[in-house]
Design a protein around this motif. Sequence first.
Motif, PDB file in Angstrom:
ATOM      1  N   THR A  33      38.419  13.360  52.185  1.00  0.00           N
ATOM      2  CA  THR A  33      37.902  12.671  50.854  1.00  0.00           C
ATOM      3  C   THR A  33      38.725  12.472  49.647  1.00  0.00           C
ATOM      4  O   THR A  33      38.284  12.507  48.636  1.00  0.00           O
ATOM      5  CB  THR A  33      36.588  13.335  50.506  1.00  0.00           C
ATOM      6  OG1 THR A  33      36.869  14.833  50.268  1.00  0.00           O
ATOM      7  CG2 THR A  33      35.451  13.274  51.453  1.00  0.00           C
ATOM      8  N   ALA A  34      40.202  12.814  49.846  1.00  0.00           N
ATOM      9  CA  ALA A  34      40.894  12.709  48.867  1.00  0.00           C
ATOM     10  C   ALA A  34      41.813  11.640  48.789  1.00  0.00           C
ATOM     11  O   ALA A  34      43.004  11.767  48.111  1.00  0.00           O
ATOM     12  CB  ALA A  34      41.909  14.130  48.733  1.00  0.00           C
ATOM     13  N   ALA A  35      41.460  10.503  49.304  1.00  0.00           N
ATOM     14  CA  ALA A  35      42.111   9.171  49.286  1.00  0.00           C
ATOM     15  C   ALA A  35      42.778   8.618  48.196  1.00  0.00           C
ATOM     16  O   ALA A  35      41.850   8.831  46.942  1.00  0.00           O
ATOM     17  CB  ALA A  35      41.487   8.019  50.178  1.00  0.00           C
ATOM     18  N   GLN A  36      43.694   8.129  47.865  1.00  0.00           N
ATOM     19  CA  GLN A  36      44.169   7.703  46.589  1.00  0.00           C
ATOM     20  C   GLN A  36      44.553   6.283  46.419  1.00  0.00           C
ATOM     21  O   GLN A  36      44.945   5.621  47.473  1.00  0.00           O
ATOM     22  CB  GLN A  36      45.496   8.592  46.149  1.00  0.00           C
ATOM     23  CG  GLN A  36      45.659  10.060  46.156  1.00  0.00           C
ATOM     24  CD  GLN A  36      47.077  10.723  46.163  1.00  0.00           C
ATOM     25  OE1 GLN A  36      48.076  10.053  46.754  1.00  0.00           O
ATOM     26  NE2 GLN A  36      47.001  11.756  46.048  1.00  0.00           N
ATOM     27  N   LYS A  37      44.011   5.504  45.355  1.00  0.00           N
ATOM     28  CA  LYS A  37      44.204   4.349  45.259  1.00  0.00           C
ATOM     29  C   LYS A  37      45.547   3.737  45.186  1.00  0.00           C
ATOM     30  O   LYS A  37      46.194   4.491  44.497  1.00  0.00           O
ATOM     31  CB  LYS A  37      43.502   3.612  43.893  1.00  0.00           C
ATOM     32  CG  LYS A  37      42.017   2.966  44.201  1.00  0.00           C
ATOM     33  CD  LYS A  37      41.600   2.541  43.035  1.00  0.00           C
ATOM     34  CE  LYS A  37      40.174   2.701  43.130  1.00  0.00           C
ATOM     35  NZ  LYS A  37      39.462   2.461  41.836  1.00  0.00           N
ATOM     36  N   GLN A  38      46.051   2.891  45.790  1.00  0.00           N
ATOM     37  CA  GLN A  38      47.363   2.397  45.874  1.00  0.00           C
ATOM     38  C   GLN A  38      47.634   0.992  45.229  1.00  0.00           C
ATOM     39  O   GLN A  38      46.444   0.358  45.181  1.00  0.00           O
ATOM     40  CB  GLN A  38      48.168   2.298  47.097  1.00  0.00           C
ATOM     41  CG  GLN A  38      47.915   3.660  47.945  1.00  0.00           C
ATOM     42  CD  GLN A  38      48.689   4.734  47.328  1.00  0.00           C
ATOM     43  OE1 GLN A  38      50.127   4.208  47.317  1.00  0.00           O
ATOM     44  NE2 GLN A  38      48.294   5.848  46.992  1.00  0.00           N
ATOM     45  N   LEU A  39      48.652   0.583  44.615  1.00  0.00           N
ATOM     46  CA  LEU A  39      48.851  -0.428  44.015  1.00  0.00           C
ATOM     47  C   LEU A  39      49.139  -1.545  45.172  1.00  0.00           C
ATOM     48  O   LEU A  39      49.943  -1.275  46.028  1.00  0.00           O
ATOM     49  CB  LEU A  39      49.881  -0.496  43.074  1.00  0.00           C
ATOM     50  CG  LEU A  39      50.484  -1.826  42.380  1.00  0.00           C
ATOM     51  CD1 LEU A  39      49.247  -2.197  41.516  1.00  0.00           C
ATOM     52  CD2 LEU A  39      51.646  -1.524  41.599  1.00  0.00           C
ATOM     53  N   ALA A  40      48.506  -2.587  45.262  1.00  0.00           N
ATOM     54  CA  ALA A  40      48.283  -3.769  46.345  1.00  0.00           C
ATOM     55  C   ALA A  40      49.022  -4.867  45.940  1.00  0.00           C
ATOM     56  O   ALA A  40      49.086  -5.119  44.833  1.00  0.00           O
ATOM     57  CB  ALA A  40      47.025  -4.218  46.673  1.00  0.00           C
ATOM     58  N   ARG A  41      49.803  -5.201  46.966  1.00  0.00           N
ATOM     59  CA  ARG A  41      50.461  -6.544  46.751  1.00  0.00           C
ATOM     60  C   ARG A  41      49.560  -7.772  46.640  1.00  0.00           C
ATOM     61  O   ARG A  41      48.694  -7.811  47.242  1.00  0.00           O
ATOM     62  CB  ARG A  41      51.448  -6.772  48.006  1.00  0.00           C
ATOM     63  CG  ARG A  41      52.485  -5.898  47.989  1.00  0.00           C
ATOM     64  CD  ARG A  41      53.322  -6.424  49.147  1.00  0.00           C
ATOM     65  NE  ARG A  41      52.982  -6.136  50.351  1.00  0.00           N
ATOM     66  CZ  ARG A  41      53.348  -6.390  51.508  1.00  0.00           C
ATOM     67  NH1 ARG A  41      54.463  -7.122  51.638  1.00  0.00           N
ATOM     68  NH2 ARG A  41      52.650  -6.316  52.574  1.00  0.00           N
ATOM     69  N   LEU A  42      49.906  -8.687  45.798  1.00  0.00           N
ATOM     70  CA  LEU A  42      49.090 -10.016  45.549  1.00  0.00           C
ATOM     71  C   LEU A  42      49.475 -10.841  47.038  1.00  0.00           C
ATOM     72  O   LEU A  42      50.655 -10.649  47.429  1.00  0.00           O
ATOM     73  CB  LEU A  42      49.459 -10.667  44.528  1.00  0.00           C
ATOM     74  CG  LEU A  42      48.978  -9.940  43.018  1.00  0.00           C
ATOM     75  CD1 LEU A  42      49.539 -10.643  41.731  1.00  0.00           C
ATOM     76  CD2 LEU A  42      47.602  -9.609  43.100  1.00  0.00           C
ATOM     77  N   ALA A  43      48.637 -11.498  46.969  1.00  0.00           N
ATOM     78  CA  ALA A  43      48.833 -12.566  48.181  1.00  0.00           C
ATOM     79  C   ALA A  43      49.647 -13.710  47.790  1.00  0.00           C
ATOM     80  O   ALA A  43      49.451 -14.147  46.597  1.00  0.00           O
ATOM     81  CB  ALA A  43      47.412 -13.207  48.790  1.00  0.00           C
ATOM     82  N   PRO A  44      50.704 -14.305  48.686  1.00  0.00           N
ATOM     83  CA  PRO A  44      51.561 -15.222  48.276  1.00  0.00           C
ATOM     84  C   PRO A  44      50.680 -16.597  47.885  1.00  0.00           C
ATOM     85  O   PRO A  44      49.650 -16.801  48.483  1.00  0.00           O
ATOM     86  CB  PRO A  44      52.289 -15.313  49.506  1.00  0.00           C
ATOM     87  CG  PRO A  44      52.191 -14.205  50.474  1.00  0.00           C
ATOM     88  CD  PRO A  44      50.926 -13.516  50.051  1.00  0.00           C
ATOM     89  N   GLU A  45      51.239 -17.289  47.049  1.00  0.00           N
ATOM     90  CA  GLU A  45      50.420 -18.594  46.703  1.00  0.00           C
ATOM     91  C   GLU A  45      50.530 -19.399  47.909  1.00  0.00           C
ATOM     92  O   GLU A  45      51.434 -19.382  48.561  1.00  0.00           O
ATOM     93  CB  GLU A  45      51.379 -19.254  45.501  1.00  0.00           C
ATOM     94  CG  GLU A  45      50.572 -20.215  45.024  1.00  0.00           C
ATOM     95  CD  GLU A  45      51.159 -20.871  43.596  1.00  0.00           C
ATOM     96  OE1 GLU A  45      50.910 -21.997  43.421  1.00  0.00           O
ATOM     97  OE2 GLU A  45      51.856 -20.042  43.072  1.00  0.00           O
ATOM     98  N   GLY A  46      49.253 -20.110  48.096  1.00  0.00           N
ATOM     99  CA  GLY A  46      49.403 -21.035  49.335  1.00  0.00           C
ATOM    100  C   GLY A  46      48.461 -20.394  50.277  1.00  0.00           C
ATOM    101  O   GLY A  46      47.865 -20.838  51.227  1.00  0.00           O
ATOM    102  N   ARG A  47      48.486 -19.049  50.397  1.00  0.00           N
ATOM    103  CA  ARG A  47      47.746 -18.208  51.254  1.00  0.00           C
ATOM    104  C   ARG A  47      46.116 -17.833  50.867  1.00  0.00           C
ATOM    105  O   ARG A  47      45.603 -16.888  51.483  1.00  0.00           O
ATOM    106  CB  ARG A  47      48.435 -17.024  51.842  1.00  0.00           C
ATOM    107  CG  ARG A  47      49.650 -17.361  52.628  1.00  0.00           C
ATOM    108  CD  ARG A  47      50.325 -16.262  53.203  1.00  0.00           C
ATOM    109  NE  ARG A  47      49.464 -15.758  54.165  1.00  0.00           N
ATOM    110  CZ  ARG A  47      49.367 -14.330  54.574  1.00  0.00           C
ATOM    111  NH1 ARG A  47      50.349 -13.623  54.103  1.00  0.00           N
ATOM    112  NH2 ARG A  47      48.577 -13.718  55.311  1.00  0.00           N
ATOM    113  N   MET A  48      45.861 -17.965  49.571  1.00  0.00           N
ATOM    114  CA  MET A  48      44.720 -17.341  49.216  1.00  0.00           C
ATOM    115  C   MET A  48      43.485 -17.744  49.650  1.00  0.00           C
ATOM    116  O   MET A  48      42.503 -17.238  49.758  1.00  0.00           O
ATOM    117  CB  MET A  48      44.604 -17.942  47.461  1.00  0.00           C
ATOM    118  CG  MET A  48      45.635 -17.017  46.633  1.00  0.00           C
ATOM    119  SD  MET A  48      45.231 -15.272  46.830  1.00  0.00           S
ATOM    120  CE  MET A  48      43.535 -14.913  46.327  1.00  0.00           C
TER     121      MET A  48
END
Length: 76
Positions: A33-48
């Motif tokens: 229960t100690a999971a840490q939030k990570q900075l996620a990559r944004l989806a490349p434009e055109g794949r949204m």
Amino acid sequence: MPLFTFLCPDCRKAFEELVAADVVPPCPGCGGTAAQKQLARLAPEGRMKAVARAWRAQAAREGHLSNYSRTERGTP
């Protein structure tokens, strides 16, 4: 609800969850229960569109209908 990426410090498993901002889900690998939030990559434009489709599919599997319009929910 946003899609967050988490990293479990116990088993080092990275996983994504569609949760409220203040919720820390248990690790699917070890149950920790100690999971840490990570900075996620944004989806490349055109794949949204593909990314949004995947998020909506996950939300539908989990029963979160708030991501859908009235017509998609079947609500008049």
